[in-house]
Design an enzyme around this catalytic site. Structure first.
Site, PDB file in Angstrom:
ATOM      1  N   GLU A 286       0.818  -1.221   0.000  1.00 46.47           N
ATOM      2  CA  GLU A 286       0.000   0.000   0.000  1.00 46.47           C
ATOM      3  C   GLU A 286       0.851   1.270   0.000  1.00 46.47           C
ATOM      4  O   GLU A 286       0.399   2.330   0.424  1.00 46.47           O
ATOM      5  CB  GLU A 286      -0.985  -0.026   1.192  1.00 46.47           C
ATOM      6  CG  GLU A 286      -2.009  -1.148   1.043  1.00 46.47           C
ATOM      7  CD  GLU A 286      -2.583  -1.652   2.352  1.00 46.47           C
ATOM      8  OE1 GLU A 286      -2.130  -1.195   3.417  1.00 46.47           O
ATOM      9  OE2 GLU A 286      -3.464  -2.527   2.322  1.00 46.47           O
TER      10      GLU A 286
ATOM     11  N   ASP B 154      -0.126  -5.689   9.107  1.00 43.57           N
ATOM     12  CA  ASP B 154      -1.144  -4.943   9.841  1.00 43.57           C
ATOM     13  C   ASP B 154      -1.004  -5.301  11.317  1.00 43.57           C
ATOM     14  O   ASP B 154      -0.832  -6.475  11.664  1.00 43.57           O
ATOM     15  CB  ASP B 154      -2.550  -5.373   9.407  1.00 43.57           C
ATOM     16  CG  ASP B 154      -3.033  -4.686   8.151  1.00 43.57           C
ATOM     17  OD1 ASP B 154      -2.308  -3.837   7.620  1.00 43.57           O
ATOM     18  OD2 ASP B 154      -4.132  -5.040   7.685  1.00 43.57           O
TER      19      ASP B 154
END
Length: 590
Positions: free
Chosen positions: A337, A361
């Site tokens: 990302e 994450d």
């Protein structure tokens, strides 16, 4: 062979000719040689070559000799300096004045000559001139004829050198954004002022259509592609997992085969974009052969790319791994990302350890009570106080499987030169490649899935940018843990069973952010974390102080913290002093 910066060793001496200087020449130069040998024997660059040291041509007693040393270091590609002395010297005349070099001074603890007095005097000069330096002073007095380096001194020299080499290695390199902002994630709103002023790096950017152009126009090495496909068929495609997509979203076998070909080409092209490829020049693509001089990169992926093309999970995972179809090699740093803030934390970890970095994450805190409610079972052992689920969409380094082992036979993530072919095969065997979840990734692709082995010491880091304050760093040392397989299965499947999982437990202490596992999760500053093998928090803190980045959260013991001597002038509260010093001195390259 890559070209790396070197560390300059500056032997300083009492400039008084006629007996004083002459009596100290051999001793001072021997100390310098001992420091160089210590560094070269213990520290390596990312490719496994020893960190090189350059010693001044002679001892430095007066300012002309300081200038001559500075000129030599510029020619030799020095990026940091360590000043060494066993005696009194003339502080402002002999000190390193280069504003960009990280600096340390070792003042020999002896009684015959006052090395400690010079150390104190020159550190005062560094503080007064706004050129922070690390002070190194041994705890125990040594005899004048003792040229050994005590263990406490060696530890500080190596900690300084490790971090200083990271600072110098970053300088002049690029961060490459492949794409732009992903799903509004703040870390992917790349801040060029931060990279330029704090790291000495530049920012490069390409539109993701460049990857498609290179595929369409054949701007990649066809021979390597054939080799890569054969390797992928043997080690990855054979471990393709079940397709959990609903029938209407399930790709045909032919479409999946096309996806494998696509993502392998994509991996080669992303690497070429970062570092260039001389083979492309032979093929007539001179401009593309150059690359972007990128020491780190990020791939936007979501949403515009992944809504239409196969996702970047395979490419990111393989690039972040210490091996591919060309064999064992240094891992790249590539962020999911395009989270540049996490990419910087990954880069810090990689440069300090020479190991692949986990991108995850920081997904879920599971309390013991919640686990019992959901699974009917209790967490035990190191996991008894709760766990943090580190998971991402398949882009985590395959080194993170924990299938490599250290000298004690324990799970590890090793520098590339220590990894064996057998360990490579174990990492690949432990990884399943699931067809991508097409609710998330409409364009398809494949996501890696594995479960990290427990028992690995790790350090989780994150760089955050705070308006009005600037960059801050978070550090949490802890361990990977293994939990009951039935508990893992239930927790994993209610999250995403196609992605890789690392169960993490931080080391708790009496600091508010570390009073329990929940507090670590609750105080984490963003959605991602960079996880490095080993308890390296003290090295990260030293590196951050060199870059003038304050550390807002850590669980490192205070007696392990090593920052420039001038930080002592900003108060007795170490964290507050760190903030005040970083604010006062500001970024190195501004």
């Amino acid at each position: 062979m890559k070209k790396y910066p070197k560390i300059g060793i500056r032997p300083t001496i009492d400039g008084r000719q006629g007996g004083v200087r002459e009596s100290l020449e051999e001793k001072t130069m021997n100390l310098a040689k001992a420091v160089a040998e210590l560094i070269t024997s213990n520290l390596k660059n990312g490719d496994g070559t020893p960190v090189e040291c350059v010693i001044a041509d002679g001892t430095i007693g007066r300012v002309a000799e300081s200038a001559a040393c500075a000129e030599k270091f510029e020619r030799e590609g020095v990026g940091a300096t360590i000043t060494v002395t066993s005696c009194w010297c003339y502080g402002a005349e002999t000190m390193d004045m280069n504003p960009y070099y990280p600096k340390a001074v070792w003042g020999f603890n002896g009684t015959e000559r006052p090395g400690a007095v010079y150390l104190a005097a020159v550190l005062a000069g560094h503080a007064q001139k706004g050129l922070p330096a690390f002070g190194i002073y041994g705890r125990d007095v040594q005899d004048l004829n003792d040229n050994s380096i005590p263990a406490d001194v060696a530890e500080k020299i190596l900690r300084f050198a490790r971090a200083a080499q990271a600072v110098a290695t970053m300088r002049g390199k690029s961060y490459l954004s492949m794409g732009s902002v992903s799903m509004g994630i703040a870390g992917s709103i790349v801040n060029p002022d931060f990279f330029q002023e704090y790291l000495g790096m530049r920012n490069e950017s390409i539109d993701l259509t460049e990857i498609i152009r290179r595929m369409a126009e054949g701007i990649y090495d066809k021979e390597e592609y054939a080799k890569a496909m054969a390797w992928t068929e043997k080690y990855c495609k054979k471990n393709e997992g079940n397709d959990f997509n609903i029938p209407e979203k399930t790709k045909t076998r032919a479409q999946k085969d096309e996806d494998w070909e696509f993502i392998v080409k994509m991996t080669i092209i992303m690497r070429d974009l970062m570092q260039g490829n001389p083979k492309l020049k032979e093929l007539g693509f001179k401009e593309e052969a150059l690359g972007h001089n990128a020491i780190a990169a990020g791939f936007q992926g979501q949403r515009q790319w992944t809504d239409f093309y196969p996702n970047g999970d395979f490419s990111e995972a393989l690039l972040n791994t210490s091996f591919d179809w060309n064999g064992i090699r240094e891992a790249f740093v590539v962020t999911t990302e395009n989270d540049a803030c996490n990419g910087v934390a990954m880069l810090f970890g990689h440069l300090l350890t020479n190991r692949a970095q986990i991108f995850s994450d920081v997904r879920t805190y599971w309390s013991p009570e919640a686990v019992k409610r959901v699974t009917g079972k209790e967490l035990t052992g190191m996991a008894a106080n709760g766990i943090i689920h580190l998971i991402n969409s398949g882009a985590t380094t395959l080194d993170g499987t924990g299938q490599q082992t250290n000298a004690n036979g324990e799970p590890a993530m090793k520098p590339c030169w220590e990894i064996t072919e057998g360990e490579v095969e174990k990492c690949l065997e432990a990884t399943t490649w699931y067809p991508a979840n097409r609710d998330y990734f409409r364009g398809g692709g494949f996501s890696s899935n594995f479960l990290s082995k427990g028992g690995m010491p790790v350090t989780m880091m994150r760089l955050n940018l705070i308006k009005g304050l600037g960059p801050v760093l978070q550090i949490a040392e802890g361990w990977t843990v293994e939990i009951d397989p039935e508990i893992h299965k239930l927790l994993d499947e209610r999250t995403d069973r196609t992605w890789p999982t690392t169960w993490f437990v931080p080391r708790l202490c009496d600091k508010p952010a570390f009073k329990d596992v929940y507090s670590v999760m609750n105080n984490w500053g963003a959605n991602h974390g960079a996880i490095s093998y080993g308890h390296i928090g003290q090295d990260v803190i030293t590196l951050a102080s060199m870059l003038r980045i304050p550390v807002c959260m850590h669980n490192v013991e205070e007696d392990q913290i090593f920052r420039p001597a001038a930080w002592n002038a900003f108060g007795m509260d170490k964290e507050g002093a760190d903030y005040r010093a970083c604010t006062t001195y500001g970024p190195i390259y501004k």
